[in-house]
Design an enzyme around this catalytic site. Structure first.
Site, PDB file in Angstrom:
ATOM      1  N   GLU A 120       0.900  -1.194   0.098  1.00 55.61           N
ATOM      2  CA  GLU A 120      -0.216   0.046   0.124  1.00 55.61           C
ATOM      3  C   GLU A 120       0.702   1.255  -0.021  1.00 55.61           C
ATOM      4  O   GLU A 120       0.507   2.400   0.756  1.00 55.61           O
ATOM      5  CB  GLU A 120      -1.048  -0.048   1.126  1.00 55.61           C
ATOM      6  CG  GLU A 120      -2.067  -1.055   1.022  1.00 55.61           C
ATOM      7  CD  GLU A 120      -2.993  -1.221   1.967  1.00 55.61           C
ATOM      8  OE1 GLU A 120      -4.301  -1.736   1.827  1.00 55.61           O
ATOM      9  OE2 GLU A 120      -2.681  -1.309   3.230  1.00 55.61           O
ATOM     10  N   HIS A 144      -2.051   2.832   9.098  1.00 55.36           N
ATOM     11  CA  HIS A 144      -3.136   2.029   8.388  1.00 55.36           C
ATOM     12  C   HIS A 144      -3.199   0.801   9.253  1.00 55.36           C
ATOM     13  O   HIS A 144      -2.083   0.090   9.424  1.00 55.36           O
ATOM     14  CB  HIS A 144      -2.856   1.808   6.950  1.00 55.36           C
ATOM     15  CG  HIS A 144      -3.826   0.861   6.515  1.00 55.36           C
ATOM     16  ND1 HIS A 144      -5.494   0.941   6.657  1.00 55.36           N
ATOM     17  CD2 HIS A 144      -3.752  -0.470   6.005  1.00 55.36           C
ATOM     18  CE1 HIS A 144      -5.868  -0.181   6.346  1.00 55.36           C
ATOM     19  NE2 HIS A 144      -4.913  -1.068   5.990  1.00 55.36           N
ATOM     20  N   HIS A 146      -6.496  -2.200  11.165  1.00 57.32           N
ATOM     21  CA  HIS A 146      -7.938  -2.666  11.022  1.00 57.32           C
ATOM     22  C   HIS A 146      -8.722  -2.827  12.069  1.00 57.32           C
ATOM     23  O   HIS A 146      -8.972  -3.788  13.002  1.00 57.32           O
ATOM     24  CB  HIS A 146      -7.799  -4.195  10.437  1.00 57.32           C
ATOM     25  CG  HIS A 146      -7.134  -4.402   9.049  1.00 57.32           C
ATOM     26  ND1 HIS A 146      -6.897  -5.734   8.560  1.00 57.32           N
ATOM     27  CD2 HIS A 146      -6.673  -3.340   8.181  1.00 57.32           C
ATOM     28  CE1 HIS A 146      -6.423  -5.251   7.489  1.00 57.32           C
ATOM     29  NE2 HIS A 146      -6.248  -3.961   7.208  1.00 57.32           N
ATOM     30  N   GLU A 174     -15.296  12.910  22.848  1.00 63.00           N
ATOM     31  CA  GLU A 174     -13.865  13.588  22.477  1.00 63.00           C
ATOM     32  C   GLU A 174     -14.088  13.615  20.949  1.00 63.00           C
ATOM     33  O   GLU A 174     -12.841  14.372  20.401  1.00 63.00           O
ATOM     34  CB  GLU A 174     -13.068  12.299  22.874  1.00 63.00           C
ATOM     35  CG  GLU A 174     -13.011  11.977  24.242  1.00 63.00           C
ATOM     36  CD  GLU A 174     -12.420  13.226  25.185  1.00 63.00           C
ATOM     37  OE1 GLU A 174     -11.514  13.928  24.697  1.00 63.00           O
ATOM     38  OE2 GLU A 174     -12.843  13.657  26.317  1.00 63.00           O
ATOM     39  N   HIS A 215     -12.589  -2.495   5.143  1.00 62.75           N
ATOM     40  CA  HIS A 215     -11.136  -2.851   5.054  1.00 62.75           C
ATOM     41  C   HIS A 215     -10.428  -2.292   6.231  1.00 62.75           C
ATOM     42  O   HIS A 215      -9.741  -2.871   7.094  1.00 62.75           O
ATOM     43  CB  HIS A 215     -10.360  -1.787   3.707  1.00 62.75           C
ATOM     44  CG  HIS A 215      -9.005  -2.105   3.657  1.00 62.75           C
ATOM     45  ND1 HIS A 215      -8.500  -1.661   2.702  1.00 62.75           N
ATOM     46  CD2 HIS A 215      -7.990  -2.493   4.268  1.00 62.75           C
ATOM     47  CE1 HIS A 215      -7.015  -2.108   2.415  1.00 62.75           C
ATOM     48  NE2 HIS A 215      -6.915  -2.619   3.753  1.00 62.75           N
TER      49      HIS A 215
END
Length: 279
Positions: A120, A144, A146, A174, A215
């Site tokens: 990526e 990045h 999950h 928040e 994703h």
């Protein structure tokens, strides 16, 4: 200890926290950091052959980046040998340099055993390019990962950037303070594709946090702690929503009036298009 060695130890700590939360199963997730010349001072670098990026990215021309390797496990980043010593080459991390045209890259350090940067890489470089182009020079660290509850929302609900942001803002006090410009939402695209990269780049011209449908999430900040905090806060709001929804219809949410008051108290300026439209 050199600056790069200190940064590598920070990467290990971040990877540990992501893995222990269950957000980085197997080889899931990746990270990158835009390096300054000072970050590389004192580190012995090599020069691998140039490789084509498959895109022209003048905003990152001549820049260097620390990136996780394709196929790397965040679990392994925590326990890597030689912690605190960047002379111990890593299979799971590496440093790349972009050429002066912004069209090629080469490895300068790491990727032991013939590995290379994350698959990526395109979205990472385009996010960095977006922040540089919009004069957000302080933002150098991209995560990045999950996060379970955020991903679950993308399966359960039809979402847009407006809808996802309002949901998160309204479910946790928040959120509007931590990401006042909202959370971008991107429809599913093939991971690592140029299409995904271009769509993500556009989001990060304005925002620092986004969710890729079915994703995961991606965030940028001055350091990994800040980027982690963005995802962590959004994930908490998603978890609260899912717990509340399981108990029955959600009858109480933060109102636009309450969100405006929060923004004023903490001195942030929320995206007016999202705040003004209401829920």
């Amino acid at each position: 200890m050199t600056a790069l060695a200190k940064l590598i130890d920070t990467v290990g700590e971040t990877a540990r926290d992501l893995w222990r939360r269950g957000w980085a199963e197997r080889n899931a997730g990746n990270l990158s950091y835009r390096l300054s010349p000072e970050d590389l001072s004192g580190t012995e670098l090599g020069e691998e052959p140039w490789q084509e990026l498959g895109a022209h990215l003048p905003d990152v021309a001549g820049k260097a980046f620390l990136l996780t390797a394709t196929g790397s496990f965040f679990r392994n980043l925590e326990v890597r040998p030689g912690r605190g010593d960047e002379t111990v080459q890593s299979r799971d991390l590496g440093v790349i340099e972009i050429d002066e045209s912004g069209s090629r890259y080469r490895a300068l350090w790491g990727y032991q055993g013939g590995g290379g940067p994350t698959s990526e890489l395109p979205p990472h470089l385009r996010i960095h390019a977006a922040r540089i182009r919009t004069d957000q020079q302080k933002d150098r660290a991209i995560l990045h990962t999950h996060p379970t509850n955020l991903i679950a929302l993308t399966y359960a609900l039809p979402l847009t950037t407006h809808d996802l942001t309002r949901l998160l803002w309204e479910m946790h006090t928040e959120c509007i303070v931590v990401f006042p410009m909202g959370c971008g939402f991107l429809d599913w695209r093939l991971p690592g594709s140029e299409e995904q990269a271009r769509a993500t780049e556009k989001v990060f011209e304005k925002r620092t946090l986004a969710v890729w449908e079915q994703h995961g999430a991606v965030a940028i900040g001055p350091d990994f702690k800040t980027a982690f905090g963005l995802i962590e806060t959004a994930e908490k709001a998603a978890e609260i929503y899912l717990i509340a929804a399981a108990l029955g219809p959600i009858s109480c949410r933060l109102s636009t009036t309450q969100l405006t008051a929060l923004a004023e108290k903490f001195g942030v300026e929320p995206d007016p298009e999202i705040l003004g439209q209401g829920g």
